[in-house]
Structures are given as structure tokens and as C-alpha cells.
Scaffold this motif. Structure first.
Motif, PDB file in Angstrom:
ATOM      1  N   ASP A 108       1.376  -1.268  -0.303  1.00  0.00           N
ATOM      2  CA  ASP A 108       0.509  -0.127   0.307  1.00  0.00           C
ATOM      3  C   ASP A 108       0.401   1.121  -0.098  1.00  0.00           C
ATOM      4  O   ASP A 108       0.992   2.392  -0.854  1.00  0.00           O
ATOM      5  CB  ASP A 108      -0.620   0.217   1.396  1.00  0.00           C
ATOM      6  CG  ASP A 108      -2.014  -0.997   0.870  1.00  0.00           C
ATOM      7  OD1 ASP A 108      -2.356  -1.700   0.181  1.00  0.00           O
ATOM      8  OD2 ASP A 108      -2.572  -1.236   2.153  1.00  0.00           O
ATOM      9  N   GLU A 109       1.773   1.561   0.605  1.00  0.00           N
ATOM     10  CA  GLU A 109       2.968   2.194   1.028  1.00  0.00           C
ATOM     11  C   GLU A 109       3.217   2.833  -0.460  1.00  0.00           C
ATOM     12  O   GLU A 109       2.968   4.018  -0.660  1.00  0.00           O
ATOM     13  CB  GLU A 109       3.825   2.091   1.985  1.00  0.00           C
ATOM     14  CG  GLU A 109       4.986   3.038   1.617  1.00  0.00           C
ATOM     15  CD  GLU A 109       6.230   2.941   2.685  1.00  0.00           C
ATOM     16  OE1 GLU A 109       7.005   3.834   3.069  1.00  0.00           O
ATOM     17  OE2 GLU A 109       6.065   1.732   3.138  1.00  0.00           O
ATOM     18  N   ALA A 110       4.071   1.447  -0.948  1.00  0.00           N
ATOM     19  CA  ALA A 110       4.231   1.540  -2.552  1.00  0.00           C
ATOM     20  C   ALA A 110       3.646   2.359  -3.076  1.00  0.00           C
ATOM     21  O   ALA A 110       3.593   3.068  -4.338  1.00  0.00           O
ATOM     22  CB  ALA A 110       5.000   0.615  -3.390  1.00  0.00           C
ATOM     23  N   ILE A 111       2.565   1.438  -3.872  1.00  0.00           N
ATOM     24  CA  ILE A 111       1.796   1.756  -4.677  1.00  0.00           C
ATOM     25  C   ILE A 111       0.635   3.496  -3.998  1.00  0.00           C
ATOM     26  O   ILE A 111       0.557   4.616  -5.184  1.00  0.00           O
ATOM     27  CB  ILE A 111       0.190   1.152  -4.839  1.00  0.00           C
ATOM     28  CG1 ILE A 111       0.859  -0.203  -5.444  1.00  0.00           C
ATOM     29  CG2 ILE A 111      -0.985   1.126  -5.351  1.00  0.00           C
ATOM     30  CD1 ILE A 111       0.882  -0.322  -6.547  1.00  0.00           C
ATOM     31  N   GLU A 112       1.046   3.813  -3.113  1.00  0.00           N
ATOM     32  CA  GLU A 112       0.381   5.096  -2.490  1.00  0.00           C
ATOM     33  C   GLU A 112       1.403   6.649  -3.568  1.00  0.00           C
ATOM     34  O   GLU A 112       1.031   7.169  -4.082  1.00  0.00           O
ATOM     35  CB  GLU A 112       0.292   5.335  -1.128  1.00  0.00           C
ATOM     36  CG  GLU A 112      -0.755   6.983  -0.792  1.00  0.00           C
ATOM     37  CD  GLU A 112      -0.551   6.955   0.521  1.00  0.00           C
ATOM     38  OE1 GLU A 112      -1.073   7.867   1.134  1.00  0.00           O
ATOM     39  OE2 GLU A 112      -0.593   5.934   1.815  1.00  0.00           O
ATOM     40  N   PHE A 113       2.729   6.198  -2.740  1.00  0.00           N
ATOM     41  CA  PHE A 113       3.412   7.025  -3.800  1.00  0.00           C
ATOM     42  C   PHE A 113       3.664   6.871  -4.725  1.00  0.00           C
ATOM     43  O   PHE A 113       3.673   8.474  -5.153  1.00  0.00           O
ATOM     44  CB  PHE A 113       4.978   6.071  -2.735  1.00  0.00           C
ATOM     45  CG  PHE A 113       5.965   6.919  -3.389  1.00  0.00           C
ATOM     46  CD1 PHE A 113       6.465   7.868  -2.253  1.00  0.00           C
ATOM     47  CD2 PHE A 113       7.052   6.843  -4.420  1.00  0.00           C
ATOM     48  CE1 PHE A 113       8.116   9.372  -2.982  1.00  0.00           C
ATOM     49  CE2 PHE A 113       8.302   7.400  -4.741  1.00  0.00           C
ATOM     50  CZ  PHE A 113       8.854   8.392  -4.407  1.00  0.00           C
ATOM     51  N   LEU A 114       3.876   5.740  -5.684  1.00  0.00           N
ATOM     52  CA  LEU A 114       3.729   5.348  -6.895  1.00  0.00           C
ATOM     53  C   LEU A 114       2.853   6.553  -7.234  1.00  0.00           C
ATOM     54  O   LEU A 114       2.721   7.366  -8.731  1.00  0.00           O
ATOM     55  CB  LEU A 114       4.146   4.068  -7.870  1.00  0.00           C
ATOM     56  CG  LEU A 114       5.016   3.749  -7.360  1.00  0.00           C
ATOM     57  CD1 LEU A 114       5.697   2.160  -8.197  1.00  0.00           C
ATOM     58  CD2 LEU A 114       6.427   4.608  -8.274  1.00  0.00           C
ATOM     59  N   THR A 115       1.680   6.731  -7.160  1.00  0.00           N
ATOM     60  CA  THR A 115       0.690   6.886  -7.912  1.00  0.00           C
ATOM     61  C   THR A 115       0.170   8.531  -7.513  1.00  0.00           C
ATOM     62  O   THR A 115      -0.503   9.362  -7.641  1.00  0.00           O
ATOM     63  CB  THR A 115      -0.566   6.062  -7.350  1.00  0.00           C
ATOM     64  OG1 THR A 115      -0.785   6.234  -6.213  1.00  0.00           O
ATOM     65  CG2 THR A 115      -0.513   4.803  -8.062  1.00  0.00           C
ATOM     66  N   GLU A 116       0.763   8.825  -6.616  1.00  0.00           N
ATOM     67  CA  GLU A 116       1.074  10.663  -6.107  1.00  0.00           C
ATOM     68  C   GLU A 116       1.690  10.757  -7.262  1.00  0.00           C
ATOM     69  O   GLU A 116       1.896  12.508  -6.980  1.00  0.00           O
ATOM     70  CB  GLU A 116       0.958  10.815  -4.369  1.00  0.00           C
ATOM     71  CG  GLU A 116       0.014  10.531  -3.356  1.00  0.00           C
ATOM     72  CD  GLU A 116       0.341   9.724  -2.763  1.00  0.00           C
ATOM     73  OE1 GLU A 116       1.648  10.386  -1.676  1.00  0.00           O
ATOM     74  OE2 GLU A 116      -0.463   9.927  -1.410  1.00  0.00           O
ATOM     75  N   LEU A 117       3.194  10.246  -8.208  1.00  0.00           N
ATOM     76  CA  LEU A 117       3.879  10.824  -8.461  1.00  0.00           C
ATOM     77  C   LEU A 117       2.602  11.278 -10.098  1.00  0.00           C
ATOM     78  O   LEU A 117       1.559  10.422 -10.365  1.00  0.00           O
ATOM     79  CB  LEU A 117       4.761  10.879  -8.599  1.00  0.00           C
ATOM     80  CG  LEU A 117       6.138   9.826  -8.070  1.00  0.00           C
ATOM     81  CD1 LEU A 117       6.432   8.456  -8.380  1.00  0.00           C
ATOM     82  CD2 LEU A 117       6.842  10.829  -7.326  1.00  0.00           C
TER      83      LEU A 117
END
Length: 219
Positions: A108-117
Motif C-alpha cells: 500500500d505504501e509503495a502504490i500510494e507513493f507511485l500514484t502520487e507522482l
């Protein structure tokens, strides 16, 4: 899902993932792939790396030079500043932009970080996770969305966001790469926008086929 997996495996084999371990490269390649084909994406990516061998150089370059390098990929006026802004948002405490921490981050942390780019949606994030790091995801492109919707894996009118969630929920993590590749292959060869249903080995299990023919399971 397992029956579909097995039928696709019989048709197209069992592709094996070989994650390349370069998440920034996958992220940039996937941004370049937006609204173009694989050939144009690859030409744009190779030109970018030839002109700017490091990600620091890409990040700090004159935007016009980045735009010129990636022009074969289309929409270069949008993609060039997007790529540079992505690189500016990455940790560079080691002297070079870095995303290696994603390998061990919670999903969840990884996907959240990426999709905020900027310009990064669920498909792009999923591509980084599975192709670069070998973490189970099923990127939902137009082929996976079309085939999965027709097979009833998720509602046919589901958003790509919902389709990603549904596919992840019903897929064994060990099968994620195989299903992604084989669903794309099936979408390109048989289950096209104008499908070749009479050639389709999945038609017995396809609700869309039965609805179109107004009949029960095909012979």
C-alpha cells in the motif's frame, strides 16, 4: 480464474517473470508508453538514455532537450516535464535519484507513493512493481480490461481502478505475471475489439459470448 489460467497456459505457455531490478527505468519507460506503441516507446527511451546517461542529467537538463530526445514517443511536450518532475520528487541522498526502497516497502505504501507522482496511475505503478521488482500485480491495460470484462472477472464497465483491485483480489500472487502476459496475448490475437469468438478456446466460460449469442454454453 484458475480454469482461465490453465486454458490460457495451454494456448500460450507459461511465461516466467525476470524482474530487471531498475524501478526508475521501468517508471520512465511506462510514462513514455502512454498513448503510443511499444516500438515508439522503446525508441524514445533509448534516445533519452543515449543523450542523458544518468537520471540526474535527465532531471536537470533543459526541458527542451529532454523533449527533443523523447519526441518519437509522442506527446513529448507533456511527457518531458512530467518525467523531470517525477525525478525531482525522488530521494537523491545517495547522489542519484533512487526508488530501490520500493522492493521492501509495504504494498500500500509503495502504490500510494507511485500514484502520487505526476502522470502515474495504477497501471504504471503496477508495471514498476511487477516488471522491475517481481512483486505481484496485474497491470490492467486495454487488452486486460477488455478480456477480463468479457470473461466476467470484473464488471465490463468497471473503471481501470476497480479492475486493478478486482484482478488483484482474485489472482494467486504466483500467477500474476503469467495471467497478465497471457491475457494481453489473448486480447491481441483473439479477443480483439471485434473478437474472433469462433476461434476462442475460452468461449465456453465466457459470459459475454453467451450473451451475444443468446444461448447457453457453446458446443
Amino acid at each position: 480464474m484458475r480454469a482461465i489460467r490453465d486454458r490460457l497456459r495451454a494456448l500460450y505457455g507459461r511465461p516466467v517473470n525476470h524482474p530487471h531490478g531498475h524501478p526508475i527505468a521501468e517508471l520512465v519507460r511506462t510514462v513514455l508508453s502512454q498513448n503510443t506503441n511499444d516500438r515508439n516507446r522503446d525508441v524514445a527511451y533509448e534516445r533519452l538514455r543515449a543523450r542523458f546517461p544518468t537520471w540526474v542529467e535527465v532531471r536537470d537538463a533543459d526541458p527542451a532537450e529532454v523533449e527533443a530526445a523523447i519526441r518519437p514517443g509522442g506527446l513529448s511536450q507533456t511527457k518531458a516535464p512530467r518525467i523531470q518532475e517525477i525525478l525531482r520528487r525522488l530521494d537523491d541522498s545517495g547522489g542519484e535519484p533512487n526508488l530501490d526502497w520500493l522492493e521492501h516497502a509495504g504494498r500500500d505504501e509503495a502504490i500510494e507513493f507511485l500514484t502520487e507522482l505526476p502522470g502515474v496511475g495504477r497501471k504504471t505503478a503496477a508495471c514498476v512493481m511487477i516488471f522491475a521488482l517481481g512483486r505481484p500485480e496485474i497491470p490492467v491495460d486495454t487488452h486486460v480490461h477488455r478480456v477480463g470484462g468479457r470473461l466476467g472477472l470484473f464488471p465490463s464497465r468497471a473503471s481501470f481502478e476497480v479492475a486493478h483491485d478486482e484482478m488483484l483480489a482474485i489472482t494467486d500472487p504466483a500467477d500474476a505475471y503469467e495471467l497478465h502476459i497471457n491475457l494481453i496475448t489473448h486480447g491481441r490475437r483473439v479477443c480483439r475489439p471485434r473478437p474472433r469468438c469462433e476461434q476462442c478456446a475460452l468461449r465456453r466460460m465466457c459470459p459475454w459470448f453467451r450473451a451475444q449469442r443468446g444461448a447457453g454454453p457453446s458446443r
